[in-house]
Design an enzyme around this catalytic site. Sequence first.
Site, PDB file in Angstrom:
ATOM      1  N   THR A   1       0.800  -1.221   0.000  1.00 33.92           N
ATOM      2  CA  THR A   1       0.000   0.000   0.000  1.00 33.92           C
ATOM      3  C   THR A   1       0.837   1.278   0.000  1.00 33.92           C
ATOM      4  O   THR A   1       0.276   2.380  -0.054  1.00 33.92           O
ATOM      5  CB  THR A   1      -0.954   0.021   1.209  1.00 33.92           C
ATOM      6  OG1 THR A   1      -0.186  -0.129   2.415  1.00 33.92           O
ATOM      7  CG2 THR A   1      -1.964  -1.113   1.113  1.00 33.92           C
TER       8      THR A   1
ATOM      9  N   ILE B   1      13.443  -6.001  -2.289  1.00 33.20           N
ATOM     10  CA  ILE B   1      13.790  -4.931  -3.216  1.00 33.20           C
ATOM     11  C   ILE B   1      14.486  -3.773  -2.498  1.00 33.20           C
ATOM     12  O   ILE B   1      15.301  -3.060  -3.083  1.00 33.20           O
ATOM     13  CB  ILE B   1      12.523  -4.412  -3.920  1.00 33.20           C
ATOM     14  CG1 ILE B   1      11.735  -5.569  -4.563  1.00 33.20           C
ATOM     15  CG2 ILE B   1      12.877  -3.360  -4.960  1.00 33.20           C
ATOM     16  CD1 ILE B   1      12.525  -6.374  -5.579  1.00 33.20           C
ATOM     17  N   THR B   2      14.211  -3.605  -1.241  1.00 37.32           N
ATOM     18  CA  THR B   2      14.666  -2.452  -0.453  1.00 37.32           C
ATOM     19  C   THR B   2      16.163  -2.201  -0.580  1.00 37.32           C
ATOM     20  O   THR B   2      16.984  -3.110  -0.416  1.00 37.32           O
ATOM     21  CB  THR B   2      14.321  -2.662   1.030  1.00 37.32           C
ATOM     22  OG1 THR B   2      12.936  -2.980   1.148  1.00 37.32           O
ATOM     23  CG2 THR B   2      14.645  -1.421   1.843  1.00 37.32           C
ATOM     24  N   GLU B   3      16.505  -0.933  -0.833  1.00 39.48           N
ATOM     25  CA  GLU B   3      17.896  -0.482  -0.904  1.00 39.48           C
ATOM     26  C   GLU B   3      18.273   0.179   0.419  1.00 39.48           C
ATOM     27  O   GLU B   3      17.422   0.725   1.118  1.00 39.48           O
ATOM     28  CB  GLU B   3      18.043   0.523  -2.039  1.00 39.48           C
ATOM     29  CG  GLU B   3      19.453   1.023  -2.266  1.00 39.48           C
ATOM     30  CD  GLU B   3      19.549   1.970  -3.447  1.00 39.48           C
ATOM     31  OE1 GLU B   3      20.666   2.411  -3.756  1.00 39.48           O
ATOM     32  OE2 GLU B   3      18.501   2.268  -4.062  1.00 39.48           O
TER      33      GLU B   3
ATOM     34  N   TYR C   1      18.712  -5.719 -17.154  1.00 40.87           N
ATOM     35  CA  TYR C   1      17.768  -5.242 -18.157  1.00 40.87           C
ATOM     36  C   TYR C   1      18.428  -5.163 -19.540  1.00 40.87           C
ATOM     37  O   TYR C   1      17.817  -5.508 -20.553  1.00 40.87           O
ATOM     38  CB  TYR C   1      17.225  -3.859 -17.793  1.00 40.87           C
ATOM     39  CG  TYR C   1      16.744  -3.706 -16.372  1.00 40.87           C
ATOM     40  CD1 TYR C   1      16.280  -4.803 -15.639  1.00 40.87           C
ATOM     41  CD2 TYR C   1      16.758  -2.465 -15.747  1.00 40.87           C
ATOM     42  CE1 TYR C   1      15.848  -4.657 -14.336  1.00 40.87           C
ATOM     43  CE2 TYR C   1      16.316  -2.315 -14.442  1.00 40.87           C
ATOM     44  CZ  TYR C   1      15.869  -3.415 -13.732  1.00 40.87           C
ATOM     45  OH  TYR C   1      15.441  -3.260 -12.442  1.00 40.87           O
TER      46      TYR C   1
ATOM     47  N   GLU D   1      30.515  -7.866 -11.065  1.00 41.41           N
ATOM     48  CA  GLU D   1      31.111  -6.539 -10.987  1.00 41.41           C
ATOM     49  C   GLU D   1      32.236  -6.559  -9.966  1.00 41.41           C
ATOM     50  O   GLU D   1      32.395  -7.526  -9.212  1.00 41.41           O
ATOM     51  CB  GLU D   1      30.063  -5.487 -10.620  1.00 41.41           C
ATOM     52  CG  GLU D   1      29.351  -5.744  -9.323  1.00 41.41           C
ATOM     53  CD  GLU D   1      28.142  -4.832  -9.126  1.00 41.41           C
ATOM     54  OE1 GLU D   1      27.708  -4.171 -10.083  1.00 41.41           O
ATOM     55  OE2 GLU D   1      27.624  -4.787  -7.993  1.00 41.41           O
TER      56      GLU D   1
ATOM     57  N   HIS E   1      26.720   0.858  -5.997  1.00 33.07           N
ATOM     58  CA  HIS E   1      25.787   0.440  -4.953  1.00 33.07           C
ATOM     59  C   HIS E   1      26.333  -0.723  -4.153  1.00 33.07           C
ATOM     60  O   HIS E   1      25.890  -0.974  -3.042  1.00 33.07           O
ATOM     61  CB  HIS E   1      24.440   0.079  -5.578  1.00 33.07           C
ATOM     62  CG  HIS E   1      24.493  -1.103  -6.489  1.00 33.07           C
ATOM     63  ND1 HIS E   1      24.446  -2.388  -6.035  1.00 33.07           N
ATOM     64  CD2 HIS E   1      24.591  -1.196  -7.843  1.00 33.07           C
ATOM     65  CE1 HIS E   1      24.500  -3.221  -7.049  1.00 33.07           C
ATOM     66  NE2 HIS E   1      24.583  -2.526  -8.162  1.00 33.07           N
TER      67      HIS E   1
END
Length: 305
Positions: free
Chosen positions: A17, A111-113, A174, A222, A260
């Site tokens: 939500t 998904i949280t960064e 992607y 990476e 990241h």
Amino acid sequence: MAIYLTKESRVLVQGMTGAEGMKHTRRMLAAGTNIVGGVNPRKAGRTVGFDVPQCVNGPGGAPARVPVFGSVVDGVRATGADVTVVFVPPAFAKAAVIEAADAGIGLTVVITEGVPVHDSVAFTTHAAARGTRVIGPNCPGLITPGQSNAGIVPADITKPGRIGLVSKSGTLTYQLMYELRDIGFSTCVGIGGDPVVGTSHIDCLAAFEEDPDTDLIVLIGEIGGDAEERAADHIREHVTKPVVGYLAGFTAPEGKTMGHAGAIVSGSSGTARAKKEALEAAGVRVGATPTETARLALAVLDENS
């Protein structure tokens, strides 16, 4: 076939939500994901409508009606959910994953960064002890094209096929999906690039090796850490299918923290060159660019057709 996620997966969205949860729940529904509920203790008992043209819960353009549960265990009892996707702020990610694992969820996609490393250590350890696979944190999730999409991976840039993809980088996931869109993928897994993640390159390599509908594996790594070197050892000993790789960071300066992943390169440790050498020694063809990597994949498929 696929790995980890299929059209039969029943998905709960923790944090559905919120703004990001709402946006990506709509996109997941449009991709055919069987989303059976959301989780928010403050909004339990409500139903959220999603105007999605085509989705499993709302065929023919009818709005999808997704119930909200007060806890993961309530959602599991009501729907038989076996997957959760986590869209909660970093401070709440640990509790969300532990809640999912304690409810018996088999797969949790975080998904949280910006999750603190000590929280990632705690929840991945807790989940593993309860038989819950964690993908992420700080990842795009995974997609089995034409079946299900758990996360934020664009669903319209590829199609079902026989390539399996595992990647640290969301953006490169992607790009390779798009570059190889004419061939298609069995499953694409973005494992995340944080120092601690729940699912490794090796885990995905082993799963793709066992998947009868995966003919070729693309591995994206990476700089920083030794995950790719360990993957190379695993490929040498256990993988019989062809593997093509790409490594980001050949131009990165030594001794600096970058990206990241917080990758630190010191001497030859963690460099793209060292990883490339390790993978090539295991028989992996490594491209210099994503486009070259895609060409190598096509060449390998031609050779093995």
